[in-house]
Design an enzyme around this catalytic site. Structure first.
Site, PDB file in Angstrom:
ATOM      1  N   SER A   9       0.740  -1.344   0.046  1.00  0.00           N
ATOM      2  CA  SER A   9      -0.043   0.009   0.059  1.00  0.00           C
ATOM      3  C   SER A   9       0.970   1.290  -0.078  1.00  0.00           C
ATOM      4  O   SER A   9       2.111   1.318   0.562  1.00  0.00           O
ATOM      5  CB  SER A   9      -0.968  -0.114   1.336  1.00  0.00           C
ATOM      6  OG  SER A   9      -1.476   1.117   1.442  1.00  0.00           O
ATOM      7  N   TYR A  13      -1.635  -0.702  10.775  1.00  0.00           N
ATOM      8  CA  TYR A  13      -1.751  -0.951   9.452  1.00  0.00           C
ATOM      9  C   TYR A  13      -0.669  -0.612   8.703  1.00  0.00           C
ATOM     10  O   TYR A  13      -0.062  -1.466   7.787  1.00  0.00           O
ATOM     11  CB  TYR A  13      -2.929  -0.417   8.767  1.00  0.00           C
ATOM     12  CG  TYR A  13      -3.247  -0.609   7.324  1.00  0.00           C
ATOM     13  CD1 TYR A  13      -3.882  -2.026   7.159  1.00  0.00           C
ATOM     14  CD2 TYR A  13      -3.053   0.248   6.378  1.00  0.00           C
ATOM     15  CE1 TYR A  13      -4.032  -2.107   5.648  1.00  0.00           C
ATOM     16  CE2 TYR A  13      -3.405   0.200   5.152  1.00  0.00           C
ATOM     17  CZ  TYR A  13      -3.775  -1.062   4.596  1.00  0.00           C
ATOM     18  OH  TYR A  13      -3.960  -1.431   3.178  1.00  0.00           O
TER      19      TYR A  13
HETATM   20  N1  LIG Z   1      -8.929  -0.449  -0.749  1.00  0.00           N
HETATM   21  C1  LIG Z   1      -7.833   0.192  -0.444  1.00  0.00           C
HETATM   22  O1  LIG Z   1      -7.870   1.578  -0.829  1.00  0.00           O
HETATM   23  C2  LIG Z   1      -6.496  -0.221  -0.617  1.00  0.00           C
HETATM   24  C3  LIG Z   1      -5.375   0.550  -0.467  1.00  0.00           C
HETATM   25  C4  LIG Z   1      -4.026   0.118  -0.476  1.00  0.00           C
HETATM   26  C5  LIG Z   1      -3.959  -1.246  -0.173  1.00  0.00           C
HETATM   27  N2  LIG Z   1      -4.968  -1.834  -0.078  1.00  0.00           N
HETATM   28  C6  LIG Z   1      -4.633  -3.389   0.072  1.00  0.00           C
HETATM   29  O2  LIG Z   1      -5.250  -4.127  -0.987  1.00  0.00           O
HETATM   30  C7  LIG Z   1      -5.837  -5.673  -0.452  1.00  0.00           C
HETATM   31  C8  LIG Z   1      -7.019  -5.886  -0.271  1.00  0.00           C
HETATM   32  O3  LIG Z   1      -7.978  -4.723  -0.158  1.00  0.00           O
HETATM   33  P1  LIG Z   1      -9.680  -4.516  -0.231  1.00  0.00           P
HETATM   34  O4  LIG Z   1      -9.663  -3.118  -0.219  1.00  0.00           O
HETATM   35  O5  LIG Z   1      -9.789  -5.233  -1.400  1.00  0.00           O
HETATM   36  O6  LIG Z   1      -9.886  -5.293   1.170  1.00  0.00           O
HETATM   37  P2  LIG Z   1     -11.209  -6.132   1.323  1.00  0.00           P
HETATM   38  O7  LIG Z   1     -11.791  -6.119   2.647  1.00  0.00           O
HETATM   39  O8  LIG Z   1     -12.407  -5.760   0.352  1.00  0.00           O
HETATM   40  O9  LIG Z   1     -10.748  -7.540   0.804  1.00  0.00           O
HETATM   41  C9  LIG Z   1      -9.823  -8.007   1.925  1.00  0.00           C
HETATM   42  C10 LIG Z   1     -10.076  -9.720   1.822  1.00  0.00           C
HETATM   43  O10 LIG Z   1      -9.000 -10.296   2.534  1.00  0.00           O
HETATM   44  C11 LIG Z   1      -9.593 -11.455   3.160  1.00  0.00           C
HETATM   45  N3  LIG Z   1      -9.018 -11.914   4.515  1.00  0.00           N
HETATM   46  C12 LIG Z   1      -9.043 -11.023   5.767  1.00  0.00           C
HETATM   47  N4  LIG Z   1      -8.255 -11.640   6.646  1.00  0.00           N
HETATM   48  C13 LIG Z   1      -8.101 -12.999   6.007  1.00  0.00           C
HETATM   49  C14 LIG Z   1      -7.230 -13.992   6.484  1.00  0.00           C
HETATM   50  N5  LIG Z   1      -6.798 -14.225   7.894  1.00  0.00           N
HETATM   51  N6  LIG Z   1      -7.084 -15.142   5.558  1.00  0.00           N
HETATM   52  C15 LIG Z   1      -7.681 -14.882   4.357  1.00  0.00           C
HETATM   53  N7  LIG Z   1      -8.330 -14.024   3.883  1.00  0.00           N
HETATM   54  C16 LIG Z   1      -8.352 -12.780   4.807  1.00  0.00           C
HETATM   55  C17 LIG Z   1     -11.072 -10.590   3.467  1.00  0.00           C
HETATM   56  O11 LIG Z   1     -12.027 -11.828   3.798  1.00  0.00           O
HETATM   57  C18 LIG Z   1     -11.524 -10.075   2.246  1.00  0.00           C
HETATM   58  O12 LIG Z   1     -12.118 -10.885   1.330  1.00  0.00           O
HETATM   59  C19 LIG Z   1      -5.204  -5.371   1.073  1.00  0.00           C
HETATM   60  O13 LIG Z   1      -3.786  -6.142   1.200  1.00  0.00           O
HETATM   61  C20 LIG Z   1      -5.251  -4.044   1.578  1.00  0.00           C
HETATM   62  O14 LIG Z   1      -4.078  -3.488   2.296  1.00  0.00           O
HETATM   63  C21 LIG Z   1      -6.240  -1.611  -0.340  1.00  0.00           C
END
Ligand SMILES: NC(=O)c1ccc[n+]([C@@H]2O[C@H](COP(=O)([O-])OP(=O)(O)OC[C@H]3O[C@@H](n4cnc5c(N)ncnc54)[C@H](O)[C@@H]3O)[C@@H](O)[C@H]2O)c1
Length: 254
Positions: free
Chosen positions: A141, A154
């Site tokens: 991120s 985080y």
């Molecule tokens: N949305 C944003 O703005 C953003 C920005 C930067 C980075 N990210 C990163 O992108 C990735 C996805 O984020 P997102 O926004 O799609 O989130 P999201 O919550 O929509 O998806 C995350 C997924 O991870 C799964 N998960 C959580 N704990 C788990 C575990 N112990 N074992 C297996 N699966 C597990 C959840 O069930 C979910 O399906 C993450 O790594 C997040 O840190 C997101």
């Protein structure tokens, strides 16, 4: 068909960016194993991929539990005969100031976001070595290299993902395994929506503020991150390893 016949494990594929990665990878010919704790969301991703003619299975997995990761990788290899690509997307979102973060939150955020990625890498390694190489894409991120107010656990975990990526890239290069990470900025996903609710903010105002932080004056779409992961996972990135690919509409370039 840039991933034709490649077998890809995508953790966190039940939602948001992980689901978009599954859809884009399947469109490019990958055979998918989706590993997530969310069975309903995971099965929905499988349904979507199959509806478009793609190949996918769901394996319920908590990536912070090594025995479950080991079983998931074994099941993937048994189903498809190989593992060529790993996308470490699963993450939990634990925020707060250092004095407010509990012991449980610290262990959870590092257990899933960092150690969970390491477990997945450890258990795909024998299969990638057997295949003569592989590609690993960790989802980090912009929070891995900037400070944000009251984001301590985080952001610390995402900084660790960036270093995990560099160190793995060095150690695994002799095995022809490339390791890179993607650093998304503000992307609209269910996690973003949960965070807005957690902060008790008005939706329009929250999104406008997030959009305003980028040169493009908008938030990103999960598919815009998925295309970055696609490049890093594909043979087109054959000389790219140990690097972060920032996808944030310019937010951190100023
Ligand atoms: N949305 C944003 O703005 C953003 C920005 C930067 C980075 N990210 C990163 O992108 C990735 C996805 O984020 P997102 O926004 O799609 O989130 P999201 O919550 O929509 O998806 C995350 C997924 O991870 C799964 N998960 C959580 N704990 C788990 C575990 N112990 N074992 C297996 N699966 C597990 C959840 O069930 C979910 O399906 C993450 O790594 C997040 O840190 C997101």
């Amino acid at each position: 068909m840039r991933l034709k016949d490649k077998v890809a494990i995508v953790t966190g594929g039940a939602s948001g960016i992980g689901r978009a990665i599954c859809e884009v990878f399947a469109e490019e010919g990958a055979r998918l194993a989706i590993a997530d704790i969310d069975t309903q969301g995971g099965e929905e991703t499988v349904r979507r991929v199959r509806a478009e003619g793609g190949e996918a299975i769901f394996i319920e997995t908590d990536v912070s539990r090594e025995v479950e990761v080991e079983a998931m990788v074994t099941q993937t290899a048994a189903a498809y005969g190989a593992v060529n690509i790993l996308v470490n997307d699963a993450a939990v979102f634990e925020f707060g100031k250092v004095e407010d973060v509990t012991d449980e939150q610290w262990h959870r955020v590092f257990g899933v976001n960092v150690v969970g990625q390491a477990y997945c890498v450890k258990h795909v390694l024998p299969h990638m070595k057997a295949a003569g190489g592989g590609a690993i894409v960790n989802i980090a991120s912009v929070s891995g290299f900037i400070a944000q107010p009251a984001f301590v656990p985080y952001n610390a975990s995402k900084g660790a993902v960036m270093q995990l990526t560099r160190c793995l890239a060095l150690d695994l290069a002799p095995d022809n395994i490339r390791v890179n990470c993607v650093c998304p900025g503000a992307i609209l996903t269910p996690a973003t929506e949960r965070h807005r609710q957690f902060e008790g903010r008005d939706r329009e105002e929250f999104l406008a503020e997030a959009a305003n932080g980028s040169f493009m004056k908008r938030v990103g779409d999960p598919r815009e991150v998925a295309y970055g992961a696609l490049f890093l996972a594909s043979d087109e990135a054959s000389f790219v390893t140990g690097t972060p690919l920032v996808i944030d509409g310019g937010a951190t370039a100023q």
